[in-house]
Design a protein around this motif. Structure first.
Motif, PDB file in Angstrom:
ATOM      1  N   VAL A  47       3.767   6.861   7.915  1.00  0.00           N
ATOM      2  CA  VAL A  47       5.108   6.678   8.493  1.00  0.00           C
ATOM      3  C   VAL A  47       5.023   5.584   9.545  1.00  0.00           C
ATOM      4  O   VAL A  47       4.022   5.473  10.261  1.00  0.00           O
ATOM      5  CB  VAL A  47       5.622   7.982   9.144  1.00  0.00           C
ATOM      6  CG1 VAL A  47       7.050   7.793   9.662  1.00  0.00           C
ATOM      7  CG2 VAL A  47       5.557   9.146   8.168  1.00  0.00           C
ATOM      8  N   GLN A  48       6.061   4.747   9.635  1.00  0.00           N
ATOM      9  CA  GLN A  48       6.132   3.731  10.678  1.00  0.00           C
ATOM     10  C   GLN A  48       7.525   3.735  11.301  1.00  0.00           C
ATOM     11  O   GLN A  48       8.521   3.986  10.622  1.00  0.00           O
ATOM     12  CB  GLN A  48       5.867   2.335  10.113  1.00  0.00           C
ATOM     13  CG  GLN A  48       4.424   2.081   9.711  1.00  0.00           C
ATOM     14  CD  GLN A  48       4.224   0.668   9.171  1.00  0.00           C
ATOM     15  OE1 GLN A  48       5.035   0.180   8.409  1.00  0.00           O
ATOM     16  NE2 GLN A  48       3.141   0.027   9.562  1.00  0.00           N
ATOM     17  N   ASP A  49       7.572   3.443  12.620  1.00  0.00           N
ATOM     18  CA  ASP A  49       8.863   3.241  13.262  1.00  0.00           C
ATOM     19  C   ASP A  49       9.150   1.751  13.356  1.00  0.00           C
ATOM     20  O   ASP A  49       8.399   0.915  12.839  1.00  0.00           O
ATOM     21  CB  ASP A  49       8.917   3.931  14.632  1.00  0.00           C
ATOM     22  CG  ASP A  49       7.940   3.332  15.657  1.00  0.00           C
ATOM     23  OD1 ASP A  49       7.346   2.258  15.383  1.00  0.00           O
ATOM     24  OD2 ASP A  49       7.776   3.929  16.735  1.00  0.00           O
ATOM     25  N   GLU A  50      10.236   1.385  14.041  1.00  0.00           N
ATOM     26  CA  GLU A  50      10.663  -0.022  14.066  1.00  0.00           C
ATOM     27  C   GLU A  50       9.683  -0.924  14.810  1.00  0.00           C
ATOM     28  O   GLU A  50       9.658  -2.140  14.606  1.00  0.00           O
ATOM     29  CB  GLU A  50      12.045  -0.130  14.710  1.00  0.00           C
ATOM     30  CG  GLU A  50      12.097   0.343  16.150  1.00  0.00           C
ATOM     31  CD  GLU A  50      13.512   0.379  16.705  1.00  0.00           C
ATOM     32  OE1 GLU A  50      13.648   0.613  17.922  1.00  0.00           O
ATOM     33  OE2 GLU A  50      14.459   0.164  15.943  1.00  0.00           O
ATOM     34  N   LEU A  51       8.846  -0.326  15.677  1.00  0.00           N
ATOM     35  CA  LEU A  51       7.847  -1.098  16.403  1.00  0.00           C
ATOM     36  C   LEU A  51       6.541  -1.221  15.623  1.00  0.00           C
ATOM     37  O   LEU A  51       5.637  -1.952  16.031  1.00  0.00           O
ATOM     38  CB  LEU A  51       7.561  -0.449  17.760  1.00  0.00           C
ATOM     39  CG  LEU A  51       8.710  -0.463  18.778  1.00  0.00           C
ATOM     40  CD1 LEU A  51       8.366   0.434  19.959  1.00  0.00           C
ATOM     41  CD2 LEU A  51       8.999  -1.880  19.243  1.00  0.00           C
ATOM     42  N   TYR A  77      13.165   5.457  10.087  1.00  0.00           N
ATOM     43  CA  TYR A  77      11.718   5.466   9.900  1.00  0.00           C
ATOM     44  C   TYR A  77      11.365   5.091   8.467  1.00  0.00           C
ATOM     45  O   TYR A  77      12.096   5.427   7.526  1.00  0.00           O
ATOM     46  CB  TYR A  77      11.145   6.851  10.233  1.00  0.00           C
ATOM     47  CG  TYR A  77      11.450   7.274  11.646  1.00  0.00           C
ATOM     48  CD1 TYR A  77      10.611   6.909  12.695  1.00  0.00           C
ATOM     49  CD2 TYR A  77      12.607   7.999  11.945  1.00  0.00           C
ATOM     50  CE1 TYR A  77      10.911   7.268  14.003  1.00  0.00           C
ATOM     51  CE2 TYR A  77      12.915   8.368  13.249  1.00  0.00           C
ATOM     52  CZ  TYR A  77      12.057   7.998  14.268  1.00  0.00           C
ATOM     53  OH  TYR A  77      12.364   8.342  15.573  1.00  0.00           O
ATOM     54  N   LYS A  78      10.240   4.395   8.315  1.00  0.00           N
ATOM     55  CA  LYS A  78       9.704   4.112   6.991  1.00  0.00           C
ATOM     56  C   LYS A  78       8.710   5.215   6.644  1.00  0.00           C
ATOM     57  O   LYS A  78       7.798   5.499   7.433  1.00  0.00           O
ATOM     58  CB  LYS A  78       8.984   2.753   6.965  1.00  0.00           C
ATOM     59  CG  LYS A  78       9.891   1.554   7.193  1.00  0.00           C
ATOM     60  CD  LYS A  78       9.063   0.273   7.178  1.00  0.00           C
ATOM     61  CE  LYS A  78       9.915  -0.959   7.417  1.00  0.00           C
ATOM     62  NZ  LYS A  78       9.110  -2.196   7.459  1.00  0.00           N
ATOM     63  N   VAL A  79       8.890   5.819   5.488  1.00  0.00           N
ATOM     64  CA  VAL A  79       8.033   6.923   5.066  1.00  0.00           C
ATOM     65  C   VAL A  79       7.464   6.602   3.687  1.00  0.00           C
ATOM     66  O   VAL A  79       8.215   6.333   2.749  1.00  0.00           O
ATOM     67  CB  VAL A  79       8.809   8.262   5.008  1.00  0.00           C
ATOM     68  CG1 VAL A  79       7.885   9.395   4.601  1.00  0.00           C
ATOM     69  CG2 VAL A  79       9.463   8.560   6.350  1.00  0.00           C
ATOM     70  N   LYS A  80       6.136   6.644   3.570  1.00  0.00           N
ATOM     71  CA  LYS A  80       5.490   6.408   2.285  1.00  0.00           C
ATOM     72  C   LYS A  80       4.931   7.721   1.757  1.00  0.00           C
ATOM     73  O   LYS A  80       4.161   8.401   2.446  1.00  0.00           O
ATOM     74  CB  LYS A  80       4.366   5.385   2.416  1.00  0.00           C
ATOM     75  CG  LYS A  80       3.783   4.966   1.062  1.00  0.00           C
ATOM     76  CD  LYS A  80       2.719   3.887   1.212  1.00  0.00           C
ATOM     77  CE  LYS A  80       2.248   3.400  -0.151  1.00  0.00           C
ATOM     78  NZ  LYS A  80       1.217   2.345  -0.046  1.00  0.00           N
ATOM     79  N   VAL A  81       5.314   8.066   0.532  1.00  0.00           N
ATOM     80  CA  VAL A  81       4.833   9.291  -0.109  1.00  0.00           C
ATOM     81  C   VAL A  81       4.201   8.936  -1.457  1.00  0.00           C
ATOM     82  O   VAL A  81       4.511   7.903  -2.057  1.00  0.00           O
ATOM     83  CB  VAL A  81       5.963  10.318  -0.301  1.00  0.00           C
ATOM     84  CG1 VAL A  81       6.409  10.889   1.044  1.00  0.00           C
ATOM     85  CG2 VAL A  81       7.154   9.703  -1.023  1.00  0.00           C
ATOM     86  N   SER A  82       3.338   9.809  -1.926  1.00  0.00           N
ATOM     87  CA  SER A  82       2.608   9.548  -3.163  1.00  0.00           C
ATOM     88  C   SER A  82       3.353  10.025  -4.398  1.00  0.00           C
ATOM     89  O   SER A  82       2.959   9.709  -5.525  1.00  0.00           O
ATOM     90  CB  SER A  82       1.240  10.229  -3.112  1.00  0.00           C
ATOM     91  OG  SER A  82       1.383  11.637  -2.957  1.00  0.00           O
TER      92      SER A  82
END
Length: 213
Positions: A47-51, A77-82
């Motif tokens: 997960v990443q936020d805008e920063l 938020y950017k969320v990466k899932v498999s």
């Protein structure tokens, strides 16, 4: 824009890979608490936020690390899932918030991007040699001569022997940043004697080549 509060539990469907989600809650909640359901199902990757701050699994170097802190109303938020899954947002969570120490702006290394940056890469340093570092020293990430990320060493970093650095990519519209495929260079500035050093870290996971996200 007007509307009504959402009804809980609120479902956020996600596809395999990267997703951009909102946070339809008015309460600030520890991001790990919100995402624990995805961790339990074994699908959460990052997960990443805008920063560019991240929540990700550091494995044997500390497990899941939350460098975002609390999820906040109005933030995305950017969320990466498999795999395809659904994140449920609930009305209530166990009482828990994460308070992160405020980072100190670097004075020697000055990243050349403006604002929050884009398409960040997280470079997590572990096993810090505490006999070589002191609070106030600075670490920076370079793409050739371009500083694309920097951090001031704090007492907490020395205690944990780890520190994350967020690097920002070029946006192809004139803003400076790293170029995918370039070699990562790491530098150290010693505040006590105003000396700068190039470092050769051991890569324990990942790559020494810039890659977005």
């Amino acid at each position: 824009i007007c509307g009504v509060p959402v009804k809980y539990p609120y479902a956020i469907p996600m596809n395999s890979g990267w997703n951009i989600i909102g946070y339809p809650q008015t309460k600030a909640i520890d991001g790990l608490k919100v995402l624990q359901q995805l961790i339990d199902r074994g699908v959460l990757i990052k997960v990443q936020d805008e920063l560019g701050n991240s929540i990700e699994d550091w494995g044997i170097f500390g497990g899941w690390q939350n460098n975002i802190g609390n999820f906040m109303a109005g933030e995305g938020y950017k969320v990466k899932v498999s795999a395809k899954d659904t994140l449920w947002i609930y009305d209530n969570y166990p009482k828990s918030t994460t308070i992160l120490s405020d980072l100190i702006t670097t004075i020697h290394f000055q990243p050349e991007f403006e604002g929050n940056g884009v398409d960040h890469m997280n470079i997590n340093l572990v096993g810090l040699p505490v006999n070589m570092l002191r609070a106030g020293d600075e670490l920076a990430v370079f793409d050739n001569e371009t500083c694309v990320g920097a951090v001031t060493i704090l007492p907490q970093h020395l205690k944990n022997q780890s520190v994350p650095i967020v690097a920002s990519a070029t946006d192809n519209q004139g803003m400076a940043g790293f170029t995918e495929g370039s070699q990562i260079t790491l530098k150290l500035w010693k505040s006590m004697n105003n000396q700068e050093f190039s470092l050769e870290p051991e890569i324990v996971k990942g790559t020494d080549i810039f890659t977005k996200h």
